[in-house]
Design a protein around this motif. Sequence first.
Motif, PDB file in Angstrom:
ATOM      1  N   GLU A   1      -8.827  -0.165 -12.219  1.00  0.00           N
ATOM      2  CA  GLU A   1      -8.609   1.193 -12.723  1.00  0.00           C
ATOM      3  C   GLU A   1      -7.188   1.679 -12.414  1.00  0.00           C
ATOM      4  O   GLU A   1      -6.526   2.264 -13.272  1.00  0.00           O
ATOM      5  CB  GLU A   1      -9.623   2.158 -12.101  1.00  0.00           C
ATOM      6  N   LEU A   2      -6.719   1.418 -11.206  1.00  0.00           N
ATOM      7  CA  LEU A   2      -5.365   1.814 -10.840  1.00  0.00           C
ATOM      8  C   LEU A   2      -4.341   1.075 -11.694  1.00  0.00           C
ATOM      9  O   LEU A   2      -3.375   1.667 -12.165  1.00  0.00           O
ATOM     10  CB  LEU A   2      -5.104   1.550  -9.347  1.00  0.00           C
ATOM     11  N   SER A   3      -4.565  -0.204 -11.944  1.00  0.00           N
ATOM     12  CA  SER A   3      -3.651  -0.982 -12.783  1.00  0.00           C
ATOM     13  C   SER A   3      -3.564  -0.408 -14.191  1.00  0.00           C
ATOM     14  O   SER A   3      -2.475  -0.306 -14.756  1.00  0.00           O
ATOM     15  CB  SER A   3      -4.115  -2.442 -12.871  1.00  0.00           C
ATOM     16  N   VAL A   4      -4.698  -0.036 -14.744  1.00  0.00           N
ATOM     17  CA  VAL A   4      -4.712   0.545 -16.091  1.00  0.00           C
ATOM     18  C   VAL A   4      -3.966   1.875 -16.100  1.00  0.00           C
ATOM     19  O   VAL A   4      -3.170   2.149 -16.999  1.00  0.00           O
ATOM     20  CB  VAL A   4      -6.162   0.721 -16.602  1.00  0.00           C
ATOM     21  N   MET A   5      -4.186   2.703 -15.086  1.00  0.00           N
ATOM     22  CA  MET A   5      -3.508   3.990 -15.009  1.00  0.00           C
ATOM     23  C   MET A   5      -1.996   3.824 -14.873  1.00  0.00           C
ATOM     24  O   MET A   5      -1.235   4.668 -15.328  1.00  0.00           O
ATOM     25  CB  MET A   5      -4.054   4.809 -13.843  1.00  0.00           C
ATOM     26  N   LEU A   6      -1.575   2.719 -14.262  1.00  0.00           N
ATOM     27  CA  LEU A   6      -0.150   2.449 -14.087  1.00  0.00           C
ATOM     28  C   LEU A   6       0.455   1.738 -15.285  1.00  0.00           C
ATOM     29  O   LEU A   6       1.639   1.419 -15.288  1.00  0.00           O
ATOM     30  CB  LEU A   6       0.074   1.632 -12.808  1.00  0.00           C
TER      31      LEU A   6
ATOM     32  N   TRP B   1       0.795  -1.218   0.000  1.00  0.00           N
ATOM     33  CA  TRP B   1       0.000   0.000   0.000  1.00  0.00           C
ATOM     34  C   TRP B   1       0.831   1.272   0.000  1.00  0.00           C
ATOM     35  O   TRP B   1       0.518   2.206  -0.748  1.00  0.00           O
ATOM     36  CB  TRP B   1      -1.007  -0.003   1.153  1.00  0.00           C
ATOM     37  N   PRO B   2       1.901   1.361   0.827  1.00  0.00           N
ATOM     38  CA  PRO B   2       2.702   2.595   0.771  1.00  0.00           C
ATOM     39  C   PRO B   2       3.265   2.872  -0.625  1.00  0.00           C
ATOM     40  O   PRO B   2       3.231   4.013  -1.106  1.00  0.00           O
ATOM     41  CB  PRO B   2       3.822   2.342   1.786  1.00  0.00           C
ATOM     42  N   ALA B   3       3.751   1.840  -1.311  1.00  0.00           N
ATOM     43  CA  ALA B   3       4.287   2.028  -2.667  1.00  0.00           C
ATOM     44  C   ALA B   3       3.179   2.400  -3.645  1.00  0.00           C
ATOM     45  O   ALA B   3       3.362   3.276  -4.507  1.00  0.00           O
ATOM     46  CB  ALA B   3       4.998   0.767  -3.141  1.00  0.00           C
ATOM     47  N   LEU B   4       2.023   1.754  -3.529  1.00  0.00           N
ATOM     48  CA  LEU B   4       0.902   2.085  -4.417  1.00  0.00           C
ATOM     49  C   LEU B   4       0.433   3.516  -4.199  1.00  0.00           C
ATOM     50  O   LEU B   4       0.130   4.239  -5.147  1.00  0.00           O
ATOM     51  CB  LEU B   4      -0.262   1.114  -4.205  1.00  0.00           C
ATOM     52  N   MET B   5       0.361   3.921  -2.924  1.00  0.00           N
ATOM     53  CA  MET B   5      -0.073   5.289  -2.615  1.00  0.00           C
ATOM     54  C   MET B   5       0.931   6.312  -3.145  1.00  0.00           C
ATOM     55  O   MET B   5       0.535   7.325  -3.722  1.00  0.00           O
ATOM     56  CB  MET B   5      -0.278   5.457  -1.110  1.00  0.00           C
ATOM     57  N   ARG B   6       2.232   6.048  -2.974  1.00  0.00           N
ATOM     58  CA  ARG B   6       3.249   6.962  -3.510  1.00  0.00           C
ATOM     59  C   ARG B   6       3.124   7.072  -5.023  1.00  0.00           C
ATOM     60  O   ARG B   6       3.176   8.168  -5.596  1.00  0.00           O
ATOM     61  CB  ARG B   6       4.654   6.469  -3.150  1.00  0.00           C
ATOM     62  N   THR B   7       2.956   5.940  -5.668  1.00  0.00           N
ATOM     63  CA  THR B   7       2.844   5.943  -7.130  1.00  0.00           C
ATOM     64  C   THR B   7       1.591   6.684  -7.576  1.00  0.00           C
ATOM     65  O   THR B   7       1.639   7.486  -8.511  1.00  0.00           O
ATOM     66  CB  THR B   7       2.820   4.501  -7.668  1.00  0.00           C
ATOM     67  N   GLY B   8       0.470   6.420  -6.930  1.00  0.00           N
ATOM     68  CA  GLY B   8      -0.781   7.071  -7.315  1.00  0.00           C
ATOM     69  C   GLY B   8      -0.824   8.548  -7.000  1.00  0.00           C
ATOM     70  O   GLY B   8      -1.236   9.358  -7.828  1.00  0.00           O
ATOM     71  N   ILE B   9      -0.364   8.900  -5.794  1.00  0.00           N
ATOM     72  CA  ILE B   9      -0.471  10.287  -5.356  1.00  0.00           C
ATOM     73  C   ILE B   9       0.676  11.140  -5.906  1.00  0.00           C
ATOM     74  O   ILE B   9       0.444  12.212  -6.461  1.00  0.00           O
ATOM     75  CB  ILE B   9      -0.571  10.356  -3.821  1.00  0.00           C
ATOM     76  N   GLN B  10       1.897  10.658  -5.781  1.00  0.00           N
ATOM     77  CA  GLN B  10       3.032  11.442  -6.278  1.00  0.00           C
ATOM     78  C   GLN B  10       3.239  11.238  -7.777  1.00  0.00           C
ATOM     79  O   GLN B  10       3.410  12.194  -8.523  1.00  0.00           O
ATOM     80  CB  GLN B  10       4.307  11.066  -5.530  1.00  0.00           C
ATOM     81  N   GLY B  11       3.233   9.984  -8.204  1.00  0.00           N
ATOM     82  CA  GLY B  11       3.519   9.683  -9.608  1.00  0.00           C
ATOM     83  C   GLY B  11       2.424  10.099 -10.561  1.00  0.00           C
ATOM     84  O   GLY B  11       2.690  10.676 -11.615  1.00  0.00           O
ATOM     85  N   LEU B  12       1.184   9.781 -10.210  1.00  0.00           N
ATOM     86  CA  LEU B  12       0.062  10.096 -11.106  1.00  0.00           C
ATOM     87  C   LEU B  12      -0.607  11.427 -10.772  1.00  0.00           C
ATOM     88  O   LEU B  12      -1.454  11.896 -11.521  1.00  0.00           O
ATOM     89  CB  LEU B  12      -0.996   8.978 -11.045  1.00  0.00           C
ATOM     90  N   GLY B  13      -0.257  12.008  -9.629  1.00  0.00           N
ATOM     91  CA  GLY B  13      -0.839  13.291  -9.242  1.00  0.00           C
ATOM     92  C   GLY B  13      -2.268  13.204  -8.746  1.00  0.00           C
ATOM     93  O   GLY B  13      -3.006  14.181  -8.802  1.00  0.00           O
ATOM     94  N   LEU B  14      -2.659  12.029  -8.261  1.00  0.00           N
ATOM     95  CA  LEU B  14      -4.021  11.863  -7.742  1.00  0.00           C
ATOM     96  C   LEU B  14      -4.124  12.456  -6.339  1.00  0.00           C
ATOM     97  O   LEU B  14      -3.167  12.438  -5.573  1.00  0.00           O
ATOM     98  CB  LEU B  14      -4.390  10.377  -7.664  1.00  0.00           C
ATOM     99  N   ARG B  15      -5.308  12.957  -6.004  1.00  0.00           N
ATOM    100  CA  ARG B  15      -5.580  13.351  -4.626  1.00  0.00           C
ATOM    101  C   ARG B  15      -5.903  12.074  -3.857  1.00  0.00           C
ATOM    102  O   ARG B  15      -6.357  11.087  -4.457  1.00  0.00           O
ATOM    103  CB  ARG B  15      -6.767  14.304  -4.576  1.00  0.00           C
TER     104      ARG B  15
END
Length: 66
Positions: free
Chosen positions: A31-36, A6-20
């Motif tokens: 959906e997260l898998s497709v975005m990644l 979860w910490p890595a997924l959250m970093r990738t989603g929030i920092q990498g993809l710019g998600l709130r």
Amino acid sequence: MSGFDWPALMRTGIQGLGLRPTEFWALSPVELSVMLGAGGASSPMGRARLAELSAAFPDTMEIRDE
């Protein structure tokens, strides 16, 4: 244990993809898998393919006299 990092997924989603955070948590795992980029999605269209499609399907404006 869920098996997710979860910490890595959250970093990738929030920092990498710019998600709130609310956007991150609203996504389904698929959906997260497709975005990644997972799931074997094709690469973006290049200029050559765009030119090919533009030639095959030109944008034209048809003016009718009525």
